[in-house]
Design an enzyme around this catalytic site. Structure first.
Site, PDB file in Angstrom:
ATOM      1  N   GLY A  16       0.886  -1.275  -0.028  1.00  0.00           N
ATOM      2  CA  GLY A  16       0.103   0.131   0.135  1.00  0.00           C
ATOM      3  C   GLY A  16       0.887   1.329   0.088  1.00  0.00           C
ATOM      4  N   THR A  42       4.799  -7.212   4.052  1.00  0.00           N
ATOM      5  CA  THR A  42       4.312  -8.449   4.192  1.00  0.00           C
ATOM      6  C   THR A  42       4.515  -9.351   3.133  1.00  0.00           C
ATOM      7  OG1 THR A  42       3.201  -8.216   6.474  1.00  0.00           O
ATOM      8  CG2 THR A  42       2.673  -9.984   5.261  1.00  0.00           C
ATOM      9  N   CYS A  43       3.666  -8.851   2.148  1.00  0.00           N
ATOM     10  CA  CYS A  43       3.327  -9.592   0.952  1.00  0.00           C
ATOM     11  C   CYS A  43       4.605 -10.065   0.158  1.00  0.00           C
ATOM     12  CB  CYS A  43       2.655  -8.628  -0.143  1.00  0.00           C
ATOM     13  SG  CYS A  43       2.474  -9.590  -1.636  1.00  0.00           S
ATOM     14  N   CYS A  48       2.610 -13.465   0.914  1.00  0.00           N
ATOM     15  CA  CYS A  48       2.020 -13.958  -0.241  1.00  0.00           C
ATOM     16  C   CYS A  48       3.168 -14.460  -1.058  1.00  0.00           C
ATOM     17  CB  CYS A  48       1.337 -12.966  -1.067  1.00  0.00           C
ATOM     18  SG  CYS A  48       0.474 -11.726   0.134  1.00  0.00           S
ATOM     19  N   LYS A  51       5.155 -17.584   0.537  1.00  0.00           N
ATOM     20  CA  LYS A  51       4.253 -18.285   0.653  1.00  0.00           C
ATOM     21  C   LYS A  51       4.029 -19.194  -0.713  1.00  0.00           C
ATOM     22  CE  LYS A  51       0.281 -17.948  -0.236  1.00  0.00           C
ATOM     23  NZ  LYS A  51      -0.730 -17.226   0.493  1.00  0.00           N
ATOM     24  N   ALA A 115      10.137   5.495  11.283  1.00  0.00           N
ATOM     25  CA  ALA A 115       9.660   6.733  11.408  1.00  0.00           C
ATOM     26  C   ALA A 115       8.594   6.879  12.300  1.00  0.00           C
ATOM     27  CB  ALA A 115       9.119   7.488  10.310  1.00  0.00           C
ATOM     28  N   TYR A 178      -6.555 -18.769   7.192  1.00  0.00           N
ATOM     29  CA  TYR A 178      -5.967 -18.981   5.900  1.00  0.00           C
ATOM     30  C   TYR A 178      -4.640 -19.324   6.024  1.00  0.00           C
ATOM     31  CZ  TYR A 178      -8.299 -15.340   3.131  1.00  0.00           C
ATOM     32  OH  TYR A 178      -9.559 -14.490   2.327  1.00  0.00           O
ATOM     33  N   ILE A 179      -3.796 -18.882   7.104  1.00  0.00           N
ATOM     34  CA  ILE A 179      -2.323 -18.979   7.214  1.00  0.00           C
ATOM     35  C   ILE A 179      -2.171 -20.499   7.676  1.00  0.00           C
ATOM     36  CG2 ILE A 179      -0.357 -18.511   8.357  1.00  0.00           C
ATOM     37  CD1 ILE A 179      -1.200 -15.613   8.269  1.00  0.00           C
ATOM     38  N   GLU A 182      -2.795 -23.025   4.794  1.00  0.00           N
ATOM     39  CA  GLU A 182      -2.040 -22.967   3.705  1.00  0.00           C
ATOM     40  C   GLU A 182      -0.745 -23.593   4.308  1.00  0.00           C
ATOM     41  OE1 GLU A 182      -1.807 -18.718   2.607  1.00  0.00           O
ATOM     42  OE2 GLU A 182      -3.439 -19.093   1.000  1.00  0.00           O
ATOM     43  N   ARG A 199      -9.389 -24.328  17.458  1.00  0.00           N
ATOM     44  CA  ARG A 199     -10.446 -24.277  18.768  1.00  0.00           C
ATOM     45  C   ARG A 199     -11.754 -24.541  18.318  1.00  0.00           C
ATOM     46  NH1 ARG A 199      -9.821 -17.740  19.994  1.00  0.00           N
ATOM     47  NH2 ARG A 199     -10.672 -16.933  18.234  1.00  0.00           N
ATOM     48  N   GLY A 262      -3.934 -15.479  13.747  1.00  0.00           N
ATOM     49  CA  GLY A 262      -4.465 -14.186  13.092  1.00  0.00           C
ATOM     50  C   GLY A 262      -3.351 -13.170  13.489  1.00  0.00           C
ATOM     51  N   HIS A 435     -14.519 -26.844 -23.455  1.00  0.00           N
ATOM     52  CA  HIS A 435     -14.356 -28.305 -23.160  1.00  0.00           C
ATOM     53  C   HIS A 435     -13.133 -29.107 -23.501  1.00  0.00           C
ATOM     54  CE1 HIS A 435     -16.213 -32.226 -22.051  1.00  0.00           C
ATOM     55  NE2 HIS A 435     -15.730 -32.761 -23.267  1.00  0.00           N
ATOM     56  N   GLU A 440     -15.674 -25.176 -16.989  1.00  0.00           N
ATOM     57  CA  GLU A 440     -17.135 -25.483 -17.688  1.00  0.00           C
ATOM     58  C   GLU A 440     -18.160 -25.761 -17.057  1.00  0.00           C
ATOM     59  OE1 GLU A 440     -17.606 -28.889 -20.409  1.00  0.00           O
ATOM     60  OE2 GLU A 440     -15.701 -29.583 -19.637  1.00  0.00           O
TER      61      GLU A 440
HETATM   62  P1  NDP Z   1      -7.284 -15.707  10.470  1.00  0.00           P
HETATM   63  O1  NDP Z   1      -8.004 -14.544  11.101  1.00  0.00           O
HETATM   64  O2  NDP Z   1      -7.803 -16.142   9.190  1.00  0.00           O
HETATM   65  O3  NDP Z   1      -7.188 -17.025  11.489  1.00  0.00           O
HETATM   66  C1  NDP Z   1      -7.107 -17.161  12.678  1.00  0.00           C
HETATM   67  C2  NDP Z   1      -7.335 -18.483  13.283  1.00  0.00           C
HETATM   68  O4  NDP Z   1      -6.654 -18.462  14.499  1.00  0.00           O
HETATM   69  C3  NDP Z   1      -8.987 -18.730  13.337  1.00  0.00           C
HETATM   70  O5  NDP Z   1      -9.072 -20.214  13.005  1.00  0.00           O
HETATM   71  C4  NDP Z   1      -8.939 -18.563  15.116  1.00  0.00           C
HETATM   72  O6  NDP Z   1     -10.037 -19.226  15.334  1.00  0.00           O
HETATM   73  C5  NDP Z   1      -7.721 -19.201  15.504  1.00  0.00           C
HETATM   74  N1  NDP Z   1      -7.480 -18.514  16.842  1.00  0.00           N
HETATM   75  C6  NDP Z   1      -7.255 -17.125  17.171  1.00  0.00           C
HETATM   76  N2  NDP Z   1      -7.204 -16.725  18.373  1.00  0.00           N
HETATM   77  C7  NDP Z   1      -6.683 -17.866  18.825  1.00  0.00           C
HETATM   78  C8  NDP Z   1      -6.157 -18.460  20.090  1.00  0.00           C
HETATM   79  N3  NDP Z   1      -6.041 -17.640  21.018  1.00  0.00           N
HETATM   80  N4  NDP Z   1      -6.086 -19.645  19.998  1.00  0.00           N
HETATM   81  C9  NDP Z   1      -6.320 -20.650  19.209  1.00  0.00           C
HETATM   82  N5  NDP Z   1      -6.788 -20.273  18.009  1.00  0.00           N
HETATM   83  C10 NDP Z   1      -6.935 -18.851  17.848  1.00  0.00           C
HETATM   84  O7  NDP Z   1      -5.743 -15.323  10.580  1.00  0.00           O
HETATM   85  P2  NDP Z   1      -4.534 -15.593   9.704  1.00  0.00           P
HETATM   86  O8  NDP Z   1      -3.470 -15.490  10.798  1.00  0.00           O
HETATM   87  O9  NDP Z   1      -4.817 -17.013   9.108  1.00  0.00           O
HETATM   88  O10 NDP Z   1      -4.480 -14.736   8.486  1.00  0.00           O
HETATM   89  C11 NDP Z   1      -4.438 -13.458   8.869  1.00  0.00           C
HETATM   90  C12 NDP Z   1      -5.112 -12.542   7.762  1.00  0.00           C
HETATM   91  O11 NDP Z   1      -4.011 -12.670   6.642  1.00  0.00           O
HETATM   92  C13 NDP Z   1      -6.338 -13.292   7.112  1.00  0.00           C
HETATM   93  O12 NDP Z   1      -7.319 -12.605   7.649  1.00  0.00           O
HETATM   94  C14 NDP Z   1      -6.077 -12.853   5.449  1.00  0.00           C
HETATM   95  O13 NDP Z   1      -6.693 -11.596   5.369  1.00  0.00           O
HETATM   96  C15 NDP Z   1      -4.620 -12.537   5.395  1.00  0.00           C
HETATM   97  N6  NDP Z   1      -3.970 -13.674   4.507  1.00  0.00           N
HETATM   98  C16 NDP Z   1      -4.614 -13.941   3.159  1.00  0.00           C
HETATM   99  C17 NDP Z   1      -4.240 -14.882   2.682  1.00  0.00           C
HETATM  100  C18 NDP Z   1      -4.601 -15.159   1.072  1.00  0.00           C
HETATM  101  O14 NDP Z   1      -5.246 -14.299   0.668  1.00  0.00           O
HETATM  102  N7  NDP Z   1      -4.302 -16.317   0.522  1.00  0.00           N
HETATM  103  C19 NDP Z   1      -3.230 -15.820   2.979  1.00  0.00           C
HETATM  104  C20 NDP Z   1      -2.673 -15.533   4.430  1.00  0.00           C
HETATM  105  C21 NDP Z   1      -3.277 -14.567   5.106  1.00  0.00           C
HETATM  106  P3  NDP Z   1     -11.492 -18.878  14.960  1.00  0.00           P
HETATM  107  O15 NDP Z   1     -11.944 -19.343  13.853  1.00  0.00           O
HETATM  108  O16 NDP Z   1     -12.361 -19.472  16.355  1.00  0.00           O
HETATM  109  O17 NDP Z   1     -11.689 -17.230  15.420  1.00  0.00           O
END
Ligand code: NDP
Length: 446
Positions: A16, A42-43, A48, A51, A115, A178-179, A182, A199, A262, A435, A440
């Site tokens: 950005g 990060t990307c 990204c 990864k 900064a 996501y992370i 993946e 969880r 997260g 096809h 398709e």
């Molecule tokens: P997410 O928010 O997608 O997932 C976090 C996961 O951790 C959830 O399953 C959550 O559970 C769990 N969690 C949260 N807190 C705890 C805790 N204290 N103990 C145990 N489990 C916990 O975050 P990610 O880190 O996977 O990704 C971050 C962001 O990065 C994404 O939202 C996305 O926007 C971006 N990203 C995009 C990608 C792509 O476009 N391909 C690839 C990677 C990242 P619960 O579901 O219960 O909340």
């Protein structure tokens, strides 16, 4: 002499920040950018791009295995983490250099240091230089959330995973987003014994239920141990192994624990004591529709605002902002109908409403198919392709499209265009199929 040193000072040279710098400079503005780490954010540096390279690296065993079904008789293949790491880092260095060159050739003044906000129209650098600017843009992105349990510091985050000294034999991944998904796929593909602890009841909360179910089935089929309703309580280091205690009164031994629970907005040491900015509970910088913070001269874009944390969104945020600040038109970023992909094996592609979300507001008709691809028929690949359309009964408009399968990320990019144009089911019906392809199926659903 100008009133300010710069028209725009940007903190953070990620996707950005760099885009905003280049666009503003192109409009003849005097722009500076500060980055404390590496250009690309990060990307490029720890998200990204590396990864996706790991996704490619981890795809080969499947290709070798499936080749057998097509008559290929291969010798045992082996993988060198060291060789791969070198290639990956070489590519990241190259991309970082490109980011740097782009800034220089755009005549953006670059400060390779941290900064901080100093007041509403100035920042202070690590070397104590104060710089004034008409506008300040915060584009510092996000960072991994820390696991707050005893021994949580023994886990690694997605920042560290690219720098593992060697490929572990066993890995536990905490999280189900996501992370987590993946990297579970990546390390499973590379031959690591992966356990994913989530969880909740089922991974990928917030995605369409059919995606969640099909990805879970596929990951388990590939040998990933998924433990739902499971969370860590304590981690200990024991004789070069890690011991992870979980809520179910049991414990697991492993080599590496990846915490993927997260990400949070990156606001530490940003000088927030010097300037009054409204923050959300999780620290996200609150902005209005034109990305202006509660201090008039300070703006924020991308992950630090925690709206839609995706690279292409941050880039579009930047474009809208520069149009607002220096163009002829005030513009708010468009965060609607953003297609996204999860690079698991198989991939996920999704855009628009999930079935559940749609049912809350519309009467909907669901079109869905689950099938084995032609390519997988004579191999041992048990992955199913899932395609689903959520269609509004009244208007025939497609509200959501959800795909699980190879190439889902590419398909959803194209489908995203149709969604933005307001595609109706009858438009798909009137489109001739290509096809034999997977995509398709999307125009032949009935
Ligand atoms: P997410 O928010 O997608 O997932 C976090 C996961 O951790 C959830 O399953 C959550 O559970 C769990 N969690 C949260 N807190 C705890 C805790 N204290 N103990 C145990 N489990 C916990 O975050 P990610 O880190 O996977 O990704 C971050 C962001 O990065 C994404 O939202 C996305 O926007 C971006 N990203 C995009 C990608 C792509 O476009 N391909 C690839 C990677 C990242 P619960 O579901 O219960 O909340």
């Amino acid at each position: 002499m100008a009133e300010y040193d710069f028209d725009l000072f940007i903190i953070g040279a990620g996707s950005g920040g760099v885009r905003a710098a280049r666009l503003a400079s192109k409009l003849g503005k005097k722009v500076a950018i500060a980055e404390e780490y590496r250009f690309g954010g990060t990307c490029v540096i720890r998200g990204c791009v590396p990864k996706k390279l790991m996704v490619f690296a981890s795809s080969y065993p499947k290709i070798f295995k499936e080749g057998k079904g097509y008559g290929w008789d291969q010798k045992k293949a082996s993988f060198s983490w060291n060789k791969f790491s070198k290639s990956m880092n070489f590519e990241i260095d190259r991309l970082e250099e490109i980011y740097n060159d782009l800034l220089i050739s755009s005549h953006v003044k670059v400060f390779r240091q941290k900064a901080k906000l100093y007041n509403s129209n100035s920042v202070i650098l690590d070397d104590k230089t104060k710089i004034t600017a008409k506008y300040i843009l915060i584009a510092t992105g996000g960072e991994p959330q820390k696991l707050e349990i005893e021994g949580g510091n023994l886990t690694i985050s997605s920042n560290d995973v690219f720098n593992l000294p060697s490929l572990p034999k066993k890995m536990i991944i905490i999280g189900g987003g996501y992370i987590a998904c993946e990297f579970a796929s990546i390390f499973n593909g590379l031959g690591v014994e992966v356990t994913l602890l989530y969880r909740g009841d089922r991974i990928l909360r917030g995605f369409d239920d059919d995606i969640r179910e099909n990805i879970e089935v596929s990951l388990i089929q590939k040998g990933i141990n998924i433990s739902n309703n499971c969370f860590p309580t304590l981690i200990r280091s024991n004789n070069k192994k890690l011991e992870l205690f979980i809520n179910k009164n049991s414990h697991l031994k492993t080599d590496v624990i990846l915490s993927a629970i997260g990400r949070k907005p990156k606001i530490t040491n940003l000088g927030l004591d010097n300037v009054s900015l409204d923050l959300a509970k999780n620290g996200a910088i609150k902005v209005n529709e034109f990305q202006q913070t509660s201090t008039k001269s300070i703006y924020a874009i991308g992950d630090v605002t925690d709206r839609l944390n995706l690279t292409p969104v941050a880039i579009r945020d930047a474009k809208a902002l520069i149009s607002t600040l220096f163009g002829n038109k005030k513009q708010s970023p468009d965060h609607k109908l953003v297609p996204t992909a999860i690079f698991t094996k198989p991939e996920v592609g999704t855009v628009g409403l999930t079935e559940k979300e749609a049912r809350n507001n519309f009467e909907v008709k669901i079109y869905k198919t689950l099938f084995s691809s032609l390519g997988s028929r004579i191999t041992n690949n048990k992955d199913k392709i899932m395609m689903k359309l959520v269609v509004c009964n009244k208007t025939d408009k497609i509200l959501g499209c959800h795909i699980v399968g190879d190439g889902a990320s590419e398909m959803i990019q194209m489908f995203g265009i149709s969604m933005k144009m307001g595609v109706k089911k009858k438009d798909l019906d009137s489109t001739c199929a290509v096809h034999p392809t997977l995509s398709e199926e999307i125009v032949t659903l009935s």
